[in-house]
Design an enzyme around this catalytic site. Structure first.
Site: not given
Length: 518
Positions: A40, A43, A465
């Site tokens: 989680c 953690c 470009d």
């Protein structure tokens, strides 16, 4: 970091060190690690907090989704790994073995199948438990006759079934209490505490019931029967397992685009050795080896064309749909497709040094960086778990002070723990970032860092470009301009006859236009 990597290569860096970025003084600037045991956001926050305390670490970013960690600074890997282990997790240096960045199996979703089996087993025992605890008690569903009036036997059955579900989901307790021991409680700590509190209180009620039964106090026996929360202990674990499985599935899907990039790399190459063609695994190709590529085959490594000419489809790397003509002296890149001619090339970059491997590494490393918004979520989640535990304790104490019995107060405290369990707070942001990176890679758009991805969301003006970037990728004939004395029909017929055996996209466009008119 790109410039630092170039300096490293000029100084004779080994490609096995692909996950290290070296600064201009030659010291380690960033090191990538694989972290295990995280479940989680709390953690990942604990791991970051522990590593940042290591002398020499200037910054640390942990990705819960890819279980990876990027550490900047001059700290020794051994010290970093020790700090992670002391925090209750596992860590190892990435890239010491064989090219993890180009291995799709490293991103394989192994969690979801395991969690699915765990969930099916949990649900099976939970349904039986619910039949005893709720079905019989609330709706009078039938039970074997020897359960009639035998409340202790019913309690023992519920205790056994709840215990089985808890053993099946023992991961919550191992990870949760490990986090508590290391003074870094996580989301699993909330689940474990809520389930364990329900189970312990229910077990106490069962033993108290035996004493009431012994003294013939049936009213007290029924009172304790209502104090059983065995089904709650099992239900908490089962519901959170559903959430864990959904999280694992979402994590697995977010890496699909990266896995598809990795799968572009050919697994074998055809080398010329002593005038004979030999097929070898891609890992055995060395710089300066001569390899051949036939029409329809993917180019195995980066190289320079020695003999032959062909049109090479480089869309997988550049996004340009029109194949590029290659002849002697031109460069070719790994994972591009040779479309028409026979090519003989000399390998110039192999393994982790190829253009494809660098693109994969860049997308993968983006997952190990933190967007500013993700850092906010991690900061909140770091205080979230201790705050929830404190609120749960206060809630229980307040109800006790208001005169409620222990079972009632405990149920409210457990509710606070359980309702706060889902990891949406810490998971939603990294999942969104990883999905963005994955979808971008799938469409040929690469983000070097998560911060770049977040900035792209606020973009208002985009300058391109070249026109090829914004086309549909399929050339079409728009006009026919015949020479004097030649009709459009004659020109189209001649062009179609010349192009009918070609695989070039422009040839296909001419043929498609001719078929449309005739």
């Amino acid at each position: 970091s790109s410039a630092a990597s170039d300096v490293y290569k000029r100084q004779g860096g080994n490609s096995a060190k692909a996950n290290e970025v070296i600064d201009s003084q030659g010291g380690i600037f960033m090191q990538q690690y694989t972290v295990t045991g995280m479940h989680c956001a709390a953690c990942s926050a604990s791991v970051e907090k522990a590593v940042k305390k290591v002398p020499g670490v200037t910054s640390c970013a942990v990705s819960l989704l890819t279980n990876s960690m990027g550490v900047e600074g001059t700290a020794e890997p051994a010290a970093v790994i020790k700090a992670v282990k002391d925090a209750g997790y596992g860590a190892s240096v990435r890239g010491q073995e064989a090219a993890p960045a180009a291995d799709a199996s490293a991103l394989e979703d192994r969690q979801t199948p395991h969690l699915k089996k765990r969930l099916i087993a949990s649900v099976a025992f939970l349904l039986i438990l619910m039949y005893f605890s709720m079905g019989h008690m609330m709706w009078g569903w039938p039970l074997p006759r020897w359960f009639d009036g035998n409340h202790i036997a019913m309690g023992l059955v519920q205790l056994l079934l709840a215990g089985i579900v808890m053993v099946i989901n023992q991961k919550f307790f191992i990870n949760g209490f490990k986090g508590l021991v290391h003074r870094s409680p996580n989301m699993d700590t909330l689940v474990a505490m809520g389930s364990m509190a329900s189970f312990v209180w229910s077990t106490y009620a069962l033993f108290a019931m035996t004493d009431a039964q012994l003294h013939g106090n049936e009213e007290l026996v029924m009172h304790y029967m209502m104090e059983f929360y065995f089904e709650s202990a099992a239900m908490i674990l089962t519901l959170i397992t559903v959430g864990k499985m959904l999280e694992a599935r979402s994590k697995g899907k977010t890496t699909d685009a990266l896995k598809s990039l990795m799968k572009l790399a050919p697994k074998t190459a055809t080398l010329l050795r002593d005038g004979t063609e030999v097929t070898v695994p891609i890992e055995q190709v060395q710089k300066e080896d001569i390899f051949v590529v036939r029409p329809g085959e993917n180019i195995p490594v980066d190289g320079i064309v020695l003999e032959g000419s062909s049109a090479v489809n480089e869309s997988a790397l550049t996004g340009e749909s029109i194949p590029v003509d290659k002849a002697a002296g031109d460069k070719v890149s790994a994972a591009t497709t040779n479309q028409s001619g026979y090519l003989q090339c000399r390998a110039t970059r192999v393994g982790e040094d190829t253009t494809l491997a660098q693109i994969i590494r860049m997308v993968s490393d983006a997952a190990a960086t933190k967007a500013p918004i993700a850092k906010i979520a991690d900061t909140v989640s770091g205080f979230f778990v201790p705050a929830v535990i404190s609120i749960a304790v206060v809630t229980t104490l307040v109800w006790l002070l208001l005169g409620r019995d222990v079972g009632y107060a405990l149920a409210r405290g457990i509710s606070v723990l359980v309702i706060s369990c889902p990891c949406a707070l810490g998971l939603a942001t990294p999942v969104a970032i990883m999905v963005g990176n994955g979808m971008g890679a799938k469409n040929g758009i690469l983000f070097k860092t998560a911060a770049s991805l977040e900035a792209a969301g606020r973009t208002q003006i985009v300058a391109l470009d070249k026109t090829g970037t914004i086309t549909s990728g399929e050339p079409k004939v728009t006009d026919i301009l015949p020479a004097e004395g030649v009709t459009e029909s004659e020109l189209l017929t001649l062009a179609a006859s010349l192009e009918q055996k070609s695989e070039h996209p422009l040839a296909k466009a001419v043929l498609a236009y001719a078929c449309l008119l005739y």
